[in-house]
Design a protein around this motif. Structure first.
Motif, PDB file in Angstrom:
ATOM      1  N   MET A 182      73.374  81.676  -9.166  1.00  0.00           N
ATOM      2  CA  MET A 182      73.411  82.259  -7.632  1.00  0.00           C
ATOM      3  C   MET A 182      72.049  82.484  -7.492  1.00  0.00           C
ATOM      4  O   MET A 182      71.669  83.148  -6.695  1.00  0.00           O
ATOM      5  CB  MET A 182      74.265  83.408  -7.668  1.00  0.00           C
ATOM      6  CG  MET A 182      75.716  83.095  -7.827  1.00  0.00           C
ATOM      7  SD  MET A 182      76.533  83.990  -6.525  1.00  0.00           S
ATOM      8  CE  MET A 182      76.907  85.428  -7.436  1.00  0.00           C
ATOM      9  N   ALA A 183      71.137  81.545  -7.579  1.00  0.00           N
ATOM     10  CA  ALA A 183      69.784  81.516  -7.355  1.00  0.00           C
ATOM     11  C   ALA A 183      69.326  81.257  -5.842  1.00  0.00           C
ATOM     12  O   ALA A 183      68.322  81.409  -5.532  1.00  0.00           O
ATOM     13  CB  ALA A 183      68.847  80.966  -8.220  1.00  0.00           C
ATOM     14  N   GLN A 184      70.374  80.839  -5.042  1.00  0.00           N
ATOM     15  CA  GLN A 184      70.050  80.279  -3.982  1.00  0.00           C
ATOM     16  C   GLN A 184      70.436  80.975  -2.536  1.00  0.00           C
ATOM     17  O   GLN A 184      70.542  80.414  -1.662  1.00  0.00           O
ATOM     18  CB  GLN A 184      70.352  78.782  -3.715  1.00  0.00           C
ATOM     19  CG  GLN A 184      69.470  78.138  -5.174  1.00  0.00           C
ATOM     20  CD  GLN A 184      69.501  76.495  -4.809  1.00  0.00           C
ATOM     21  OE1 GLN A 184      70.082  76.131  -3.764  1.00  0.00           O
ATOM     22  NE2 GLN A 184      69.289  75.916  -5.865  1.00  0.00           N
ATOM     23  N   SER A 217      69.361  75.632   1.706  1.00  0.00           N
ATOM     24  CA  SER A 217      68.965  75.380   0.108  1.00  0.00           C
ATOM     25  C   SER A 217      70.260  74.317  -0.044  1.00  0.00           C
ATOM     26  O   SER A 217      71.227  73.866   0.565  1.00  0.00           O
ATOM     27  CB  SER A 217      69.557  76.710  -0.464  1.00  0.00           C
ATOM     28  OG  SER A 217      70.855  76.831  -0.329  1.00  0.00           O
ATOM     29  N   VAL A 218      70.090  73.524  -1.272  1.00  0.00           N
ATOM     30  CA  VAL A 218      70.708  72.546  -1.685  1.00  0.00           C
ATOM     31  C   VAL A 218      72.316  73.204  -2.228  1.00  0.00           C
ATOM     32  O   VAL A 218      73.293  72.633  -1.586  1.00  0.00           O
ATOM     33  CB  VAL A 218      70.207  71.936  -3.097  1.00  0.00           C
ATOM     34  CG1 VAL A 218      71.280  70.842  -3.678  1.00  0.00           C
ATOM     35  CG2 VAL A 218      68.939  71.343  -2.942  1.00  0.00           C
ATOM     36  N   ARG A 219      72.284  74.463  -2.404  1.00  0.00           N
ATOM     37  CA  ARG A 219      73.500  75.107  -2.775  1.00  0.00           C
ATOM     38  C   ARG A 219      74.246  75.120  -1.718  1.00  0.00           C
ATOM     39  O   ARG A 219      75.664  74.901  -1.663  1.00  0.00           O
ATOM     40  CB  ARG A 219      73.087  76.431  -3.592  1.00  0.00           C
ATOM     41  CG  ARG A 219      74.445  77.381  -3.763  1.00  0.00           C
ATOM     42  CD  ARG A 219      73.950  78.716  -3.831  1.00  0.00           C
ATOM     43  NE  ARG A 219      74.941  79.798  -3.499  1.00  0.00           N
ATOM     44  CZ  ARG A 219      76.040  79.979  -4.583  1.00  0.00           C
ATOM     45  NH1 ARG A 219      75.780  79.593  -5.667  1.00  0.00           N
ATOM     46  NH2 ARG A 219      76.940  80.938  -4.237  1.00  0.00           N
TER      47      ARG A 219
END
Ligand code: SF4
Lengths: 109, 550
Positions: free
Chosen positions: A1-3, A84-86
């Motif tokens: 869950m870095a984004q 973000s991509v996420r």
């Protein structure tokens, strides 16, 4: 869950997953959870973002959604998109199955 | 194959009913998410990016046709028409609605399946060799001991709240297809000099943030004593494993920090105590009862060679390629092991549609003594096909996009769900696997390259086994953008090794070119008969690195 939300982000929105089926939802200006990112309320600045998250999490929020959080949104020409991509993937669906997720529903309309 | 007894049936039925009540209480608001989350995880229900995900256990990767048919039915009725076979020999559904999951589990239970032990800090579903009972040279069918371990570990009260999850894998063959040295416990079924069957036990392997190859704890545990030995390992881990930091909670860290010798000593000490009590000595009648479930099917007697099979290869070049890549010799004359690749060129590794699952169930029922296997490399196997029937099976597979002849080749990649589905991901894995498979789509080129295992994970949790790929790829996140780090020289077999990182990560645009550079470096450098991994082990990292960062 870095984004999740980046520090210093100007525009932010609140997202969560719906309890009954896990569908990605966004918190709207009408104080309800909606399925489309385009209907999400966008907060400008850190204070507005905190207020938006607080509105999204009244005492009974868990009866409707799981784990609401803020994420960064970018603006260009009055048009918003997840940074973000996420969050782009959450807003649309798997990039490897364009027939599934929200992107498929938009196409079908 | 193992069939549930009355206890198994009751256990699973009770669990489904219990979960039905828990879901109802969560939906009514009586349970908070904090209260409910551990309960749903104990039943295999995760929350991913787009929806809930349900992971269904396939013990030691073995399925009957009716079970495969049920998996297809569930994909159709409760999901979006497909399922994803994982590196744990399980299947995951990506879109089930929470309120429908109890009904789904009821249907699964009707074919003796469930989602227990697929999540949480317990002993997880046991995995094993997909060729069990079919390959020549096995000490014995590894599913016998796998089933004994399954029964011992399911709902084991002492091991329900371990410091972290715990994975056990079993092989009974000199070629390890179950990656046993990369598990918390890896077991090799072997025979001692006296001709007795027992177990070599490896402890402390694993991937994730801190990868380790397991250490051999003991050379030989007699058959009746295995559960006592495993209980000793588990008890030591449960007492001494770290609970203060989840990144350091796996047994691999305990073994590393305690030291191999000391770990062996404390395990032996505990083992002696448990053994003296005789509580966990498995009675011979029970071993015999379980063994009977895995007795070989009633094979027809047939000659070792089949003229029909040979002729079909001579007549059809595509079939000949399929045989070359995907068909493996069976221990029984006149039979073959048929691998079904779930890696069509440009496809999603490990995905199968409901229709494909139905087709495979039908083929298994008709041509493979009712059995299907799932491999940790995300493929399927029909373990017992008569040589005379292989062409018919192939024809059916081919009409359903299931006959890609690429087993063990560069396009037969492992890829985790990555950022397309997974809540923990840093980067996407699947599109990368698709691009690589399209770049190397030419089968002749793939055969020329030979065995090459590419494994891709979307984050450091390493579900895509990147640490043990001949070429491993790890997705990393840099400020919301995807990058990919390469490692070389990993292996998951009997020569297990952790790959070494080449250097700085590549962008999404550059990563496939980087893979191509690695492949051409290998083909330029290889000696006669060398696979990629052999060349790498001979020449080392330097020439690859030089070309990669030129
Ligand atoms: S490796 Fe990471 S991204 Fe891939 S499935 Fe596992 S947790 Fe998700």
């Amino acid at each position: 869950m870095a984004q999740h939300a980046a520090k210093g982000a100007r525009f932010q929105a609140v997202t969560a997953n719906r309890l009954s089926d896990g569908e990605v939802v966004y918190f709207s200006a009408d104080n309800c959870w909606v399925e489309s990112f385009t209907d999400a309320d966008i907060a400008d600045g850190a204070e507005a973002a905190d207020a938006l998250l607080a509105r999204a999490m009244p005492d009974d929020f868990e009866a409707h959604v799981l784990e609401p959080y803020l994420f960064e949104v970018l603006e260009a020409d009055n048009f918003y998109k997840p940074a973000s991509v996420r969050e782009t993937i959450r807003a649309a669906g798997p990039t490897v199955r364009l027939d599934l997720g929200k992107q498929a529903e938009v196409k079908a309309e | 194959m193992y069939r549930y007894d009355e206890f198994d049936h009751k256990l699973v039925a009770d669990r489904v009913n219990q979960f039905r009540g828990q879901v109802a209480r969560r939906v009514s608001g009586a349970l908070s998410e904090d209260q409910f989350k551990p309960l749903r995880l104990m039943n295999g229900v995760y929350l991913q990016l787009h929806a809930y995900m349900l992971r269904v256990a396939i013990p030691y990767g073995t399925l009957r046709s009716e079970q495969m048919r049920m998996l297809a039915h569930i994909a159709r009725k409760y999901d979006r028409g497909y399922g994803h076979f994982t590196t744990r020999q399980n299947i995951q559904y990506n879109w089930p609605a929470l309120d429908k999951i109890p009904d789904l589990l009821d249907e699964l239970a009707s074919v003796e399946m469930h989602a227990i032990q697929t999540s949480g800090n317990c002993i997880r579903n046991v995995t094993s060799d997909q060729y069990a009972g079919a390959i020549e040279g096995e000490t014995e069918d590894p599913r016998i001991v796998s089933e004994i371990i399954r029964q011992w570990s399911t709902f084991h009260p002492e091991f329900t709240y371990l410091p972290r999850k715990f994975k056990i894998a079993v092989t009974a063959h000199k070629h390890d297809r179950a990656a046993i040295k990369l598990h918390d416990i890896g077991i090799v079924v072997k025979q001692n000099d006296a001709g007795e069957i027992g177990y070599e036990v490896h402890v402390g392997g694993g991937q994730g943030r801190t990868p380790f190859v397991a250490k051999k704890m003991t050379d030989f545990v007699p058959k009746a004593k295995l559960l006592a030995y495993l209980e000793a390992v588990m008890r030591v881990y449960n007492m001494l494993g770290r609970r203060d930091n989840s990144y350091k909670a796996r047994i691999k860290i305990l073994v590393h920090e305690t030291g191999e010798e000391e770990m062996r000593r404390v395990v032996e000490e505990e083992f002696a105590k448990i053994d003296a009590s005789n509580m966990l000595t498995v009675p011979q009648e029970e071993i015999d009862r379980i063994s009977a479930y895995f007795a070989p099917p009633a094979f027809d007697s047939a000659p070792a060679e089949s003229a029909t099979f040979a002729q079909a290869q001579a007549d059809n070049a595509d079939f000949a390629r399929f045989v070359r890549a995907n068909v493996v010799a069976h221990k029984q004359d006149g039979y073959a092991i048929v691998n079904i690749s779930l890696k069509p060129i440009g496809g999603v590794p490990g995905d199968a549609t409901d229709a494909q699952m139905d087709v495979i169930a039908d083929l298994a029922e008709r041509y493979s003594h009712d059995e299907v296997r799932v491999t940790h490399e995300q493929n399927l196997v029909l373990p017992h096909v008569k040589l005379d029937d292989v062409k018919t099976v192939y024809d059916t597979l081919a009409t359903h996009d299931l006959a890609t002849a690429n087993l063990g080749l560069i396009s037969d990649q492992i890829a985790c769900p990555g950022l397309d589905y997974c809540n923990l991901a840093n980067a996407r894995s699947i599109p990368l696997a698709q691009e690589i498979s399209e770049r190397f789509a030419d089968l002749d080129r793939q055969y020329d390259i030979g065995e090459l295992k590419i494994k891709i994970s979307g984050c450091i949790n390493a579900c895509g086994h990147h640490h043990v790929g001949h070429i491993g790829i790890l997705g990393v996140d840099k400020k919301g953008t995807e990058f990919y780090q390469i490692s070389l020289g990993g292996a998951a077999d009997e020569n297990a090794a952790i790959g070494q990182i080449t250097g700085r990560a590549f962008t999404e645009e550059d990563i496939v070119d980087a893979i191509e550079t690695l492949v051409t470096t290998y083909t330029d450098l290889r000696a006669d008969g060398e696979r990629f991994i052999d060349t790498y082990n001979r020449v080392g990292m330097a020439p690859f690195k030089e070309r990669l960062y030129d």
